[in-house]
Enzyme design. Sequence first.
Site, PDB file in Angstrom:
ATOM      1  N   TYR A 128      -2.966  23.806  30.127  1.00  0.00           N
ATOM      2  CA  TYR A 128      -2.189  24.305  31.262  1.00  0.00           C
ATOM      3  C   TYR A 128      -1.491  23.182  32.022  1.00  0.00           C
ATOM      4  O   TYR A 128      -0.775  23.444  32.981  1.00  0.00           O
ATOM      5  CB  TYR A 128      -3.087  25.111  32.203  1.00  0.00           C
ATOM      6  CG  TYR A 128      -3.471  26.434  31.604  1.00  0.00           C
ATOM      7  CD1 TYR A 128      -4.226  26.476  30.449  1.00  0.00           C
ATOM      8  CD2 TYR A 128      -3.071  27.630  32.174  1.00  0.00           C
ATOM      9  CE1 TYR A 128      -4.581  27.670  29.879  1.00  0.00           C
ATOM     10  CE2 TYR A 128      -3.423  28.835  31.607  1.00  0.00           C
ATOM     11  CZ  TYR A 128      -4.179  28.853  30.463  1.00  0.00           C
ATOM     12  OH  TYR A 128      -4.526  30.046  29.895  1.00  0.00           O
ATOM     13  N   LYS A 175     -15.369  24.282  22.860  1.00  0.00           N
ATOM     14  CA  LYS A 175     -15.078  24.245  21.420  1.00  0.00           C
ATOM     15  C   LYS A 175     -15.285  22.804  20.946  1.00  0.00           C
ATOM     16  O   LYS A 175     -14.458  22.253  20.211  1.00  0.00           O
ATOM     17  CB  LYS A 175     -13.646  24.752  21.199  1.00  0.00           C
ATOM     18  CG  LYS A 175     -13.328  25.119  19.783  1.00  0.00           C
ATOM     19  CD  LYS A 175     -14.051  26.337  19.276  1.00  0.00           C
ATOM     20  CE  LYS A 175     -13.801  26.542  17.795  1.00  0.00           C
ATOM     21  NZ  LYS A 175     -14.718  27.502  17.169  1.00  0.00           N
ATOM     22  N   ASP A 208     -16.609  30.492  21.046  1.00  0.00           N
ATOM     23  CA  ASP A 208     -16.383  31.738  20.286  1.00  0.00           C
ATOM     24  C   ASP A 208     -17.674  32.557  20.239  1.00  0.00           C
ATOM     25  O   ASP A 208     -17.650  33.792  20.370  1.00  0.00           O
ATOM     26  CB  ASP A 208     -15.820  31.484  18.873  1.00  0.00           C
ATOM     27  CG  ASP A 208     -16.329  30.216  18.230  1.00  0.00           C
ATOM     28  OD1 ASP A 208     -16.823  29.335  18.948  1.00  0.00           O
ATOM     29  OD2 ASP A 208     -16.245  30.098  16.998  1.00  0.00           O
ATOM     30  N   ASP A 232      -9.629  31.241  31.017  1.00  0.00           N
ATOM     31  CA  ASP A 232      -8.609  32.277  31.209  1.00  0.00           C
ATOM     32  C   ASP A 232      -8.947  33.482  30.320  1.00  0.00           C
ATOM     33  O   ASP A 232      -8.957  34.633  30.765  1.00  0.00           O
ATOM     34  CB  ASP A 232      -7.243  31.673  30.815  1.00  0.00           C
ATOM     35  CG  ASP A 232      -6.081  32.525  31.290  1.00  0.00           C
ATOM     36  OD1 ASP A 232      -6.317  33.543  31.976  1.00  0.00           O
ATOM     37  OD2 ASP A 232      -4.930  32.178  30.986  1.00  0.00           O
TER      38      ASP A 232
END
Length: 482
Positions: A128, A175, A208, A232
């Site tokens: 972002y 991640k 995930d 988000d």
Amino acid sequence: MKTHSVTLIPGDGIGPEVTHAACRIIDASGARIVWETAHAGASVFLKGVASGVPKETMDSIGRTRLALKGPLETPVGFGEKSANVTLRKLFETFGNIRPIREFPGVRTPFSGRGIDLVVVRENVEDLYAGIEHMQTAGVAQCLKLISRKGCEKIVDLAFQVARSEGRSSIHCATKANIMKLTEGLLKRTFEERAPQFPGIRAQHIVVDNCAHQLVKKPEQFEVIVTTNMNGDILSDLTSALVGGLGFAPSANIGHEVAIFEAVHGSAPKYAGKDVANPTAMILSGVMLLRHLGEMEAAARIEAAVVVTLAEGKTVTRDVVGDARAAGTRAFTDAVIANLGRSLPEWRARPHKPLIIPAPAASSVPVTPKDRRTVGLDVFVESDKTPDVLGGLLTQLGSASGFTLKMISNRGTQVYPVRGASTDCVDHWRCRFLYGAPNGDLPLDKVHGLLGSLQSAGLRWMHLEKLQEFDGKVGFTKAQGED
Ligand code: NAP
């Protein structure tokens, strides 16, 4: 009771309706707020202000240090930058706190599970930062920048959120298994800071799997701290667990300024139709009141919302469908009428004032004792095959004092070949090593290498130093690289 000044940004689409609802209820709760109306978003873009946030709005927030903000429209895939992201970044609201809780009367496939969790999303870094380039006419790049300072701030804030809400566990969702340096920095920082918060169980989870577990067994989570992009996505998912975006409030927290807003966007198809659920914006107002220390008014409003939802007589279409739905205004009237009532079985969460951790001066800058540049990744545009390009770059590199270690295409090593069947594009990362024993690369060697590439008709568009800090390698390998 103290009077507080708050900047009110009605926003776009359903924004004016839901912010009006929140203000009416806050005013009726007994809290004394002076609203300073200011604008941002679509109407401001139309006036030619490229940031979507005019100076008057910046000045108002600078003065009040607090805003209740409606959603702002952002063109998708073209046009100006998001006015939301601009506001978050310009006021350095580094932490985005997004709580969700199961409400009585709002039936979902998860009803009865006791979902009550908060996502703490890093709010200014990561993808972002919006640093994007077309590296060739056919290949785009977005830089994912994560700082140690940013990680420390969001991790400490998340632990403080856990403390202020009496939570006993916190997950850090990253991640880091794939992005070992960027996402890994949040994981490492979390693991380093956790011992400073005894009594709060800290564990890492791959993001995930976190999404999977949130759907499978959401009640196991209390606080989830995560990077900007992950947060988000996860927080839209968590809103759906309790009835949808109409129920998800948020606070953007900085050291100087705090901005409160619903997680949802401007839902343009519902704009002006008196159908939007204002609960997310009302609960954002509740978070604003708690931030101001107006705990009693906050609790009164939350209790009235719960009673209204539990009774189910006057609720919006996202809760009961079109046939029995009440409008935004009627729901707001019902909440106001219910101020002072509470549902005996609803246990309000005890909220202590949130301590916003000061940034640790010692962590800036992060100075290594030793730093070494061992080579360069040069990004080259070429229509040659990997073998032809590899042969040419090996020669050019050695003439300039470099050794070509490998070439990768879209992240996979394609030279020297390792049996991969990569579908190549005209964008190559060429890894050159330089045997400098210490310190930086000599600039004339870099110029020499780039000059020789250019003379051979190869277009280079991006350079990245390969560095080691205190003996630790500061770059990752390509897929398939030894
Ligand atoms: P959205 O406006 O959040 O709407 C997505 C869907 O969520 C709606 O179609 C609706 O679902 C449901 N929804 C959202 N708010 C609701 C409410 N108050 N009551 C009932 N249902 C609600 O997302 P979007 O359509 O992707 O984005 C629209 C614009 O908003 C874009 O320009 C985007 O950039 C902007 N945006 C702004 C913010 C912000 O200001 N913080 C955040 C996100 C998006 P159903 O269709 O199932 O009824």
